[in-house]
Design a protein around this motif. Sequence first.
Motif, PDB file in Angstrom:
ATOM      1  N   LEU A  30       0.836  -1.204   0.000  1.00  0.00           N
ATOM      2  CA  LEU A  30       0.000   0.000   0.000  1.00  0.00           C
ATOM      3  C   LEU A  30       0.871   1.255   0.000  1.00  0.00           C
ATOM      4  N   ARG A  31       1.959   1.246   0.769  1.00  0.00           N
ATOM      5  CA  ARG A  31       2.870   2.386   0.762  1.00  0.00           C
ATOM      6  C   ARG A  31       3.507   2.567  -0.621  1.00  0.00           C
ATOM      7  N   LEU A  32       3.888   1.444  -1.245  1.00  0.00           N
ATOM      8  CA  LEU A  32       4.479   1.514  -2.578  1.00  0.00           C
ATOM      9  C   LEU A  32       3.466   2.002  -3.612  1.00  0.00           C
ATOM     10  N   ARG A  33       2.213   1.618  -3.456  1.00  0.00           N
ATOM     11  CA  ARG A  33       1.157   2.073  -4.373  1.00  0.00           C
ATOM     12  C   ARG A  33       1.001   3.588  -4.289  1.00  0.00           C
ATOM     13  N   ASN A  34       0.964   4.077  -3.088  1.00  0.00           N
ATOM     14  CA  ASN A  34       0.795   5.522  -2.913  1.00  0.00           C
ATOM     15  C   ASN A  34       2.025   6.297  -3.412  1.00  0.00           C
ATOM     16  N   ARG A  35       3.188   5.691  -3.273  1.00  0.00           N
ATOM     17  CA  ARG A  35       4.406   6.374  -3.674  1.00  0.00           C
ATOM     18  C   ARG A  35       4.604   6.380  -5.189  1.00  0.00           C
ATOM     19  N   PHE A  36       4.230   5.295  -5.863  1.00  0.00           N
ATOM     20  CA  PHE A  36       4.514   5.160  -7.298  1.00  0.00           C
ATOM     21  C   PHE A  36       3.260   4.990  -8.166  1.00  0.00           C
ATOM     22  N   PHE A  89       6.342  -1.279 -13.464  1.00  0.00           N
ATOM     23  CA  PHE A  89       5.495  -2.014 -12.532  1.00  0.00           C
ATOM     24  C   PHE A  89       6.018  -3.434 -12.325  1.00  0.00           C
ATOM     25  N   GLN A  90       6.432  -4.108 -13.395  1.00  0.00           N
ATOM     26  CA  GLN A  90       6.938  -5.480 -13.293  1.00  0.00           C
ATOM     27  C   GLN A  90       8.164  -5.546 -12.387  1.00  0.00           C
ATOM     28  N   SER A 133      14.789  -7.669  11.842  1.00  0.00           N
ATOM     29  CA  SER A 133      13.574  -7.268  11.134  1.00  0.00           C
ATOM     30  C   SER A 133      13.660  -5.789  10.755  1.00  0.00           C
ATOM     31  N   ARG A 134      12.850  -5.418   9.749  1.00  0.00           N
ATOM     32  CA  ARG A 134      12.757  -4.022   9.304  1.00  0.00           C
ATOM     33  C   ARG A 134      11.297  -3.605   9.323  1.00  0.00           C
ATOM     34  N   ASN A 135      11.083  -2.319   9.519  1.00  0.00           N
ATOM     35  CA  ASN A 135       9.706  -1.831   9.506  1.00  0.00           C
ATOM     36  C   ASN A 135       9.284  -1.556   8.064  1.00  0.00           C
ATOM     37  N   VAL A 136       8.041  -1.085   7.935  1.00  0.00           N
ATOM     38  CA  VAL A 136       7.455  -0.873   6.607  1.00  0.00           C
ATOM     39  C   VAL A 136       8.232   0.169   5.826  1.00  0.00           C
ATOM     40  N   GLU A 137       8.623   1.247   6.472  1.00  0.00           N
ATOM     41  CA  GLU A 137       9.312   2.334   5.775  1.00  0.00           C
ATOM     42  C   GLU A 137      10.666   1.886   5.234  1.00  0.00           C
ATOM     43  N   LEU A 138      11.423   1.148   6.047  1.00  0.00           N
ATOM     44  CA  LEU A 138      12.714   0.658   5.589  1.00  0.00           C
ATOM     45  C   LEU A 138      12.557  -0.337   4.433  1.00  0.00           C
ATOM     46  N   MET A 139      11.524  -1.158   4.504  1.00  0.00           N
ATOM     47  CA  MET A 139      11.254  -2.101   3.410  1.00  0.00           C
ATOM     48  C   MET A 139      10.985  -1.350   2.117  1.00  0.00           C
ATOM     49  N   CYS A 140      10.155  -0.317   2.184  1.00  0.00           N
ATOM     50  CA  CYS A 140       9.805   0.447   0.982  1.00  0.00           C
ATOM     51  C   CYS A 140      11.040   1.150   0.403  1.00  0.00           C
ATOM     52  N   ASN A 141      11.874   1.700   1.267  1.00  0.00           N
ATOM     53  CA  ASN A 141      13.073   2.378   0.783  1.00  0.00           C
ATOM     54  C   ASN A 141      14.022   1.401   0.090  1.00  0.00           C
ATOM     55  N   TRP A 142      14.178   0.224   0.671  1.00  0.00           N
ATOM     56  CA  TRP A 142      15.049  -0.786   0.063  1.00  0.00           C
ATOM     57  C   TRP A 142      14.510  -1.220  -1.296  1.00  0.00           C
ATOM     58  N   ILE A 143      13.193  -1.464  -1.382  1.00  0.00           N
ATOM     59  CA  ILE A 143      12.573  -1.869  -2.649  1.00  0.00           C
ATOM     60  C   ILE A 143      12.753  -0.786  -3.709  1.00  0.00           C
ATOM     61  N   GLN A 144      12.608   0.479  -3.308  1.00  0.00           N
ATOM     62  CA  GLN A 144      12.760   1.575  -4.255  1.00  0.00           C
ATOM     63  C   GLN A 144      14.182   1.655  -4.805  1.00  0.00           C
TER      64      GLN A 144
END
Length: 521
Positions: free
Chosen positions: A442-448, A476-477, A500-511
């Motif tokens: 959901l965070r990634l959806r809102n960001r991108f 997207f792929q 473990s990592r929180n949601v924000e750190l996960m999103c930053n790593w994925i980006q």
Amino acid sequence: MLHATSTALHSSISPRFTAPFFILQYADDTLIFSTIRENALQVLQLVLCLFQLASGLRINAQKSFFVPLSLTPAQADAIIHLFGFNTSALPIEYLGLPLTLGKPDRSCFMPLLQKIESRLQGWKNCFLSRAGRVTLASSVLTALPSYFMSVFLLPRWLIDAIDKARKRFIWGTNHEGKQRVHLVAWDKLCLPREVGGLGLRNIMLQNQAFLLRWLWFLYNNHTSLWFKTTSKIYSPIRGNVPPLVWNKNGSFFWKDIRSLRYLFQISTRSDIASGLNTSFWYDNWAGKPLVPILKRTTRPPREKINYKQGIASLDSLLPRPWELTTQLLLQNHQATLHSEENDRLIWRWTASGNFSVSSFYITFSKAGKLSNGLSFLWSFKIPPSLKCFLFLLSNNKLLTQQQLLKRNLLSLPPHCVMCNQSLLEDSLHLFFSCPFTTLVWLRLRNRFNLPPLVESFSVRESLSATLQQRSTDKFFQTRLSTFFWATWRERNNRIFRGSSRNVELMCNWIQSESSLYLKHC
């Protein structure tokens, strides 16, 4: 010089070969067959001496040897004294292959297995990803037996041994040296990627593809030594009938070639001209050969007749009433005979009608298989290791708690480490319905501005439905693939490393990771 002296001797190697000498030469390897009758060996020794005097070359007796066949010890000793060569015995190696009188035994193929094992030993200590191991197994281990496969119909035990070596290398071993779990069935790994496989080569099918080339040469290359020799031995009327109806008894090689005749029949089609070079019963001139159809109604015929003779005698050759399939084949086939032209054999799996090994392999490896709809995963802009990961995910073969329980390897109570729920973790929950996972997406959806995850009744259907929302969007792929990979890494880090990592750190790593993939892949 050998051919010139052959006319002076009234002896022959065998009833089929009237000359006393037969020579095969390739690069710097020379193989001479000779009879011992009528002073043939003395003449051969004289020819070799004259050749040395005329050319200035010398024959190295230490590197030359002779192989006696059906000779007494006294005759063998006389040859050693005459030539000064060492003696040897079959099987011998010629052009890198074992040369034998009969079918090669297990010892003839052991050097091939040893070569494969030596490659594996060299790669054993390399830090390779699964994608790297798949690449090496596909490009090197599969290619090593290709030379053998072009000549021999490999025995089943050898194919199993090669496949076992490839399996062991692809799945790897743990720190104790034990074989890791084989996550996907081997037959599926050997399917083409277009139909849901990993693209590894099927050794047996590739072996058949190589050997069919010999039958193709018999039909289309009548000037070759291969055709002249084979037709002289096996054709009752010197090659004037199609090779598929030549004598079935012969060497092991000829029997192996003939064992593939049914594959050859369905892979070829005869373009009728004169009707003299096409077998009425065995060649495929009407869409299907007649013999397999007639087996259901009557005993297959023994007559070696051509198409022209068969069409002229339909009523006496085919049983009445005609079977419906036979009747339709004959009604749909109308050929105008041209006595001045030869019939042409057409390879059905290529547009040009010419034989190719790859066309046979591709056709039969996909035969009866349907695409799983996710073959486009291999075109994503992501590293090969992530593509292999998505392959396992799409087949629901990741070692989640559900898969561990199926293999009797689960020792802990059911629990999802991502959302702390007491349920049996599976791929569908972990990647599509877990509260922590859905929050990250959901965070990634809102960001991108990405579409939502679509949960269905299976992992494959969920993955397919999610990707189809933007089937051509590379951005997207890549983001989605990196998200799945990050989720799996996070899950393993929480279980095995306690981090473990929180949601924000996960999103930053994925980006950051997905940006690198888009730039460099």
